[in-house]
Motif scaffolding. Structure first.
Motif, short mmCIF file in Angstrom:
data_model
loop_
_atom_site.label_atom_id
_atom_site.label_comp_id
_atom_site.label_asym_id
_atom_site.label_seq_id
_atom_site.Cartn_x
_atom_site.Cartn_y
_atom_site.Cartn_z
N GLU A 89 -10.54 -61.92 14.02
CA GLU A 89 -10.53 -62.37 15.44
C GLU A 89 -9.69 -61.81 16.20
O GLU A 89 -10.01 -61.18 17.34
N TYR A 90 -8.60 -61.12 15.91
CA TYR A 90 -7.66 -60.08 16.62
C TYR A 90 -8.56 -58.68 16.87
O TYR A 90 -8.67 -58.53 17.91
N TRP A 91 -9.13 -57.97 15.94
CA TRP A 91 -9.74 -56.85 16.08
C TRP A 91 -10.86 -56.83 16.97
O TRP A 91 -11.37 -56.24 17.62
N MET A 92 -11.85 -58.01 16.61
CA MET A 92 -12.91 -58.38 17.55
C MET A 92 -12.65 -58.50 19.11
O MET A 92 -13.21 -58.18 19.88
N PHE A 93 -11.62 -59.30 19.35
CA PHE A 93 -11.32 -59.47 20.44
C PHE A 93 -10.63 -58.16 21.25
O PHE A 93 -11.00 -57.98 22.54
N MET A 94 -9.89 -57.35 20.70
CA MET A 94 -9.42 -55.97 21.12
C MET A 94 -10.47 -54.93 21.32
O MET A 94 -10.69 -54.49 22.29
N LEU A 95 -11.69 -55.08 20.40
CA LEU A 95 -12.72 -54.16 20.52
C LEU A 95 -13.59 -54.72 22.01
O LEU A 95 -13.90 -53.73 22.66
N ILE A 96 -13.95 -55.81 21.89
CA ILE A 96 -14.53 -56.20 22.96
C ILE A 96 -13.83 -56.14 24.35
O ILE A 96 -14.36 -55.84 25.41
N ASN A 97 -12.59 -56.68 24.18
CA ASN A 97 -11.83 -56.22 25.49
C ASN A 97 -11.80 -54.74 25.96
O ASN A 97 -11.86 -54.37 27.14
N ALA A 98 -11.78 -53.76 24.94
CA ALA A 98 -11.67 -52.46 25.31
C ALA A 98 -13.02 -52.22 26.10
O ALA A 98 -13.04 -51.30 27.18
N ILE A 99 -13.94 -52.66 25.30
CA ILE A 99 -15.56 -52.08 25.95
C ILE A 99 -15.53 -53.01 27.23
O ILE A 99 -15.98 -51.99 28.17
N ILE A 100 -15.26 -54.04 27.57
CA ILE A 100 -15.13 -54.67 28.87
C ILE A 100 -14.44 -53.71 29.85
O ILE A 100 -14.63 -53.54 30.97
N THR A 101 -13.09 -53.53 29.45
CA THR A 101 -12.29 -52.68 30.26
C THR A 101 -12.94 -51.39 30.85
O THR A 101 -12.76 -50.83 31.89
N PHE A 102 -13.42 -50.56 29.74
CA PHE A 102 -14.23 -49.30 29.90
C PHE A 102 -15.21 -49.59 30.88
O PHE A 102 -15.39 -48.77 31.75
N ILE A 103 -16.03 -50.63 30.78
CA ILE A 103 -17.05 -50.70 31.76
C ILE A 103 -16.42 -50.91 32.88
O ILE A 103 -17.23 -50.28 34.24
N PHE A 104 -15.48 -51.71 33.29
CA PHE A 104 -15.23 -51.99 34.51
C PHE A 104 -14.30 -50.81 35.21
O PHE A 104 -14.55 -50.45 36.40
N THR A 105 -13.79 -49.97 34.26
CA THR A 105 -13.33 -48.64 34.77
C THR A 105 -14.35 -47.87 35.41
O THR A 105 -14.34 -47.17 36.48
N LEU A 106 -15.53 -47.65 34.52
CA LEU A 106 -16.69 -46.99 35.03
C LEU A 106 -17.14 -47.55 36.54
O LEU A 106 -17.63 -46.49 37.27
N VAL A 107 -17.33 -48.88 36.56
CA VAL A 107 -17.81 -49.46 37.80
C VAL A 107 -16.97 -48.95 39.04
O VAL A 107 -17.08 -48.71 40.30
N ASP A 108 -15.47 -48.92 38.54
CA ASP A 108 -14.51 -48.54 39.64
C ASP A 108 -14.71 -47.04 40.09
O ASP A 108 -14.62 -46.85 41.31
N ASP A 109 -15.04 -46.45 39.05
CA ASP A 109 -15.28 -44.77 39.37
C ASP A 109 -16.58 -44.59 40.24
O ASP A 109 -16.45 -44.14 41.04
N PHE A 110 -17.32 -45.28 40.10
CA PHE A 110 -18.60 -45.30 41.02
C PHE A 110 -18.56 -45.76 42.14
O PHE A 110 -19.18 -45.37 43.00
N ALA A 111 -17.77 -46.98 42.26
CA ALA A 111 -17.72 -47.66 43.51
C ALA A 111 -16.61 -47.05 44.44
O ALA A 111 -16.50 -47.66 45.38
N ASN A 112 -16.00 -46.34 43.68
CA ASN A 112 -14.64 -45.72 44.29
C ASN A 112 -13.57 -46.96 44.80
O ASN A 112 -13.07 -46.88 46.20
N THR A 113 -13.30 -47.77 43.94
CA THR A 113 -12.32 -48.92 44.29
C THR A 113 -11.22 -48.84 43.74
O THR A 113 -10.27 -49.75 43.75
N LYS A 114 -10.80 -47.69 43.28
CA LYS A 114 -9.50 -47.24 42.75
C LYS A 114 -9.04 -48.48 41.79
O LYS A 114 -7.85 -48.99 41.97
N GLU A 115 -9.83 -48.66 40.77
CA GLU A 115 -9.34 -49.37 39.57
C GLU A 115 -9.10 -50.87 39.85
O GLU A 115 -8.29 -51.50 39.32
N MET A 116 -9.73 -51.43 40.92
CA MET A 116 -9.64 -52.95 41.46
C MET A 116 -10.29 -53.79 40.37
O MET A 116 -9.48 -54.78 39.96
#
Length: 120
Positions: free
Chosen positions: A22-49
């Protein structure tokens, strides 16, 4: 994904235990979603909003699953405060999160369901 949703449903649940899966699967999926949002922020130039908002929304479940993971190895949730110590505290928590679960009921509750026992 079921483990990620299970943690989010137990949003402020600091009681009980969380298995390693439970712990590690949450951490893995959370890291993947954070990475995707970081990419979206970079492409949209939203300064990590987007990544920042997501991080704030998942901060409490992140702490709660960490506390429940500590409960699963027989430690008090107050051990989570060791993360205040720069680098060393986080390293200690990482090592503790890798410990094997106690195979019997402890003072924090019954043994959590294993990944092959989880039912929707």
């Amino acid at each position: 994904m079921q483990w990620y949703i299970k943690v989010l449903k137990n949003y402020i649940g600091f009681h009980g235990r969380a298995s390693r899966t439970e712990y590690w699967m949450f951490m893995l999926i959370n890291a993947i979603i954070t990475f995707i949002f970081t990419l979206v922020d970079d492409f949209a130039n939203t300064k990590e909003m987007f990544a920042g908002i997501y991080g704030l929304l998942t901060l409490i479940p992140l702490i709660a699953v960490g506390v429940r993971r500590l409960h699963d190895i027989g430690r008090s949730g107050w051990w989570y405060l060791i993360s205040i110590i720069p680098f060393l505290g986080s390293l200690i928590l990482l090592i503790m999160a890798c410990f094997k679960s106690e195979d019997h009921e402890n003072r924090f509750g019954p043994v959590p369901a294993r990944s092959y026992e989880y039912k929707k």
